[in-house]
Design a protein around this motif. Sequence first.
Motif, PDB file in Angstrom:
ATOM      1  N   GLY A  42       0.619  -1.325   0.018  1.00  0.00           N
ATOM      2  CA  GLY A  42      -0.035  -0.077  -0.046  1.00  0.00           C
ATOM      3  C   GLY A  42       0.842   1.345   0.137  1.00  0.00           C
ATOM      4  N   GLY A  43       0.203   2.394  -0.254  1.00  0.00           N
ATOM      5  CA  GLY A  43       0.639   3.676  -0.199  1.00  0.00           C
ATOM      6  C   GLY A  43       0.309   4.484   0.787  1.00  0.00           C
ATOM      7  N   GLU A  44      -0.108   5.573   0.736  1.00  0.00           N
ATOM      8  CA  GLU A  44      -0.554   6.588   1.673  1.00  0.00           C
ATOM      9  C   GLU A  44      -2.108   6.969   1.464  1.00  0.00           C
ATOM     10  N   GLY A  45      -2.602   7.491   2.576  1.00  0.00           N
ATOM     11  CA  GLY A  45      -4.129   7.721   2.426  1.00  0.00           C
ATOM     12  C   GLY A  45      -4.951   6.744   1.938  1.00  0.00           C
ATOM     13  N   LEU A  46      -6.004   7.148   0.934  1.00  0.00           N
ATOM     14  CA  LEU A  46      -7.007   6.253   0.423  1.00  0.00           C
ATOM     15  C   LEU A  46      -6.191   5.203  -0.096  1.00  0.00           C
ATOM     16  N   LEU A  47      -4.931   5.353  -0.778  1.00  0.00           N
ATOM     17  CA  LEU A  47      -4.226   4.313  -1.247  1.00  0.00           C
ATOM     18  C   LEU A  47      -3.534   3.283  -0.591  1.00  0.00           C
ATOM     19  N   ALA A  48      -3.701   3.218   0.797  1.00  0.00           N
ATOM     20  CA  ALA A  48      -3.575   2.287   1.845  1.00  0.00           C
ATOM     21  C   ALA A  48      -4.549   1.252   1.989  1.00  0.00           C
ATOM     22  N   HIS A  49      -5.709   1.723   1.684  1.00  0.00           N
ATOM     23  CA  HIS A  49      -7.048   1.078   1.916  1.00  0.00           C
ATOM     24  C   HIS A  49      -7.013  -0.280   1.335  1.00  0.00           C
ATOM     25  N   PRO A  50      -7.283  -1.601   2.025  1.00  0.00           N
ATOM     26  CA  PRO A  50      -7.423  -2.667   1.425  1.00  0.00           C
ATOM     27  C   PRO A  50      -8.241  -2.837   0.272  1.00  0.00           C
ATOM     28  N   ARG A  51      -9.160  -2.211   0.050  1.00  0.00           N
ATOM     29  CA  ARG A  51     -10.104  -2.362  -0.948  1.00  0.00           C
ATOM     30  C   ARG A  51      -9.457  -1.655  -2.248  1.00  0.00           C
ATOM     31  N   VAL A  52      -8.941  -0.442  -1.970  1.00  0.00           N
ATOM     32  CA  VAL A  52      -8.123   0.205  -3.019  1.00  0.00           C
ATOM     33  C   VAL A  52      -6.973  -0.770  -3.768  1.00  0.00           C
ATOM     34  N   LEU A  53      -6.442  -1.198  -2.748  1.00  0.00           N
ATOM     35  CA  LEU A  53      -5.146  -2.177  -3.056  1.00  0.00           C
ATOM     36  C   LEU A  53      -5.654  -3.161  -3.627  1.00  0.00           C
ATOM     37  N   ALA A  54      -6.762  -4.002  -3.293  1.00  0.00           N
ATOM     38  CA  ALA A  54      -7.223  -5.076  -4.151  1.00  0.00           C
ATOM     39  C   ALA A  54      -7.895  -4.757  -5.206  1.00  0.00           C
ATOM     40  N   ALA A  55      -8.288  -3.466  -5.650  1.00  0.00           N
ATOM     41  CA  ALA A  55      -8.810  -3.111  -7.054  1.00  0.00           C
ATOM     42  C   ALA A  55      -7.338  -2.855  -7.827  1.00  0.00           C
ATOM     43  N   ALA A  56      -6.393  -2.053  -7.217  1.00  0.00           N
ATOM     44  CA  ALA A  56      -5.315  -1.818  -8.083  1.00  0.00           C
ATOM     45  C   ALA A  56      -4.381  -2.950  -8.505  1.00  0.00           C
ATOM     46  N   PHE A  57      -4.645  -4.079  -7.820  1.00  0.00           N
ATOM     47  CA  PHE A  57      -3.782  -5.318  -8.194  1.00  0.00           C
ATOM     48  C   PHE A  57      -4.804  -6.440  -8.772  1.00  0.00           C
ATOM     49  N   SER A  58      -5.975  -5.972  -9.188  1.00  0.00           N
ATOM     50  CA  SER A  58      -6.806  -7.184  -9.795  1.00  0.00           C
ATOM     51  C   SER A  58      -6.334  -7.242 -11.067  1.00  0.00           C
ATOM     52  N   GLY A  59      -6.880  -8.453 -11.535  1.00  0.00           N
ATOM     53  CA  GLY A  59      -6.683  -8.891 -13.019  1.00  0.00           C
ATOM     54  C   GLY A  59      -7.344  -7.748 -13.930  1.00  0.00           C
ATOM     55  N   GLU A  60      -8.540  -7.444 -13.818  1.00  0.00           N
ATOM     56  CA  GLU A  60      -9.055  -6.328 -14.701  1.00  0.00           C
ATOM     57  C   GLU A  60      -8.182  -5.080 -14.841  1.00  0.00           C
ATOM     58  N   VAL A  61      -7.835  -4.627 -13.652  1.00  0.00           N
ATOM     59  CA  VAL A  61      -7.181  -3.084 -13.619  1.00  0.00           C
ATOM     60  C   VAL A  61      -5.502  -3.449 -13.968  1.00  0.00           C
ATOM     61  N   LEU A  62      -5.077  -4.388 -13.400  1.00  0.00           N
ATOM     62  CA  LEU A  62      -3.613  -4.622 -13.482  1.00  0.00           C
ATOM     63  C   LEU A  62      -3.077  -5.292 -15.040  1.00  0.00           C
ATOM     64  N   ASP A  63      -4.131  -6.481 -15.270  1.00  0.00           N
ATOM     65  CA  ASP A  63      -3.673  -7.051 -16.393  1.00  0.00           C
ATOM     66  C   ASP A  63      -4.119  -6.409 -17.891  1.00  0.00           C
ATOM     67  N   GLU A  64      -5.589  -6.134 -17.754  1.00  0.00           N
ATOM     68  CA  GLU A  64      -6.277  -5.813 -18.795  1.00  0.00           C
ATOM     69  C   GLU A  64      -6.181  -4.205 -18.959  1.00  0.00           C
TER      70      GLU A  64
END
Length: 255
Positions: free
Chosen positions: A208-230
């Motif tokens: 995680g990063g800082e602020g909102l970017l540290a939240h588990p839901r945000v991290l899960a989306a950032a590293f999801s297949g749809e966002v990261l791979d597609e």
Amino acid sequence: VKLSYLVLDAAEIDEAEAADEAELRRRYEEEIQRFRQPEQRRARHILITLDARADEQAAAEAAARAQAARERVLAGEDFAGLAAELSEDPGSAAQGGDLGLFASGLMDPAFDQAAFALEQGEISEPVRSRFGYHLIEVTEIQPGTVKPFEEVRGQLAQEAAKSSAEGLYYDWAERLANLTYENPDSLEPAAEALGMELKTSDWITRDGGEGLLAHPRVLAAAFSGEVLDEGLNSELIEPERDALQAVVLRVLEHE
């Protein structure tokens, strides 16, 4: 990953309109029960305890003791002094039986009904509750009041502003979600249409990063297949729903 993202925050939406005087007065009239202070009474009592399972003889004896105490008060003896002498309520006997101020509904139902039927200074008949027999004297009556509009105007204005901001937040959240879905390969059309600042993160890991970017839901989306791979935009993410904050993100770079 390095992210591009848009943040929607109700606290930063500045299109909310302040409620006018007529709207605030309408809210006041509709919600006037919130500002009503019920009648309160101050009472003192003498308690003769009685087990709820006591037989008729024990109940009659307790009632007779309470009645004898009442007759002594009516004959001129000091109620507080008799309470200190006779009352079996350890919480109030030393204070002359004083129970302080209370509103209806806080005491035992039988006690409550009797206390709110008495005139100030009147001595009740023995009243049986689940604790035993009481003699009750109301020593003070504070009538019910309603806080005037002028006293609560500021509170109503704050609540109206919050309600307006919340309404705008949900409207903007819907528009943001639609725009980022309709343009899945870029956040720029949504940023331009809504006048939002397109932000860029530093490199962040799965920790995680800082602020909102540290939240588990945000991290899960950032590293999801749809966002990261597609390479698509994420869905609208509300890390803490009650906080009225949302974020949509996409991956700019990935190592």
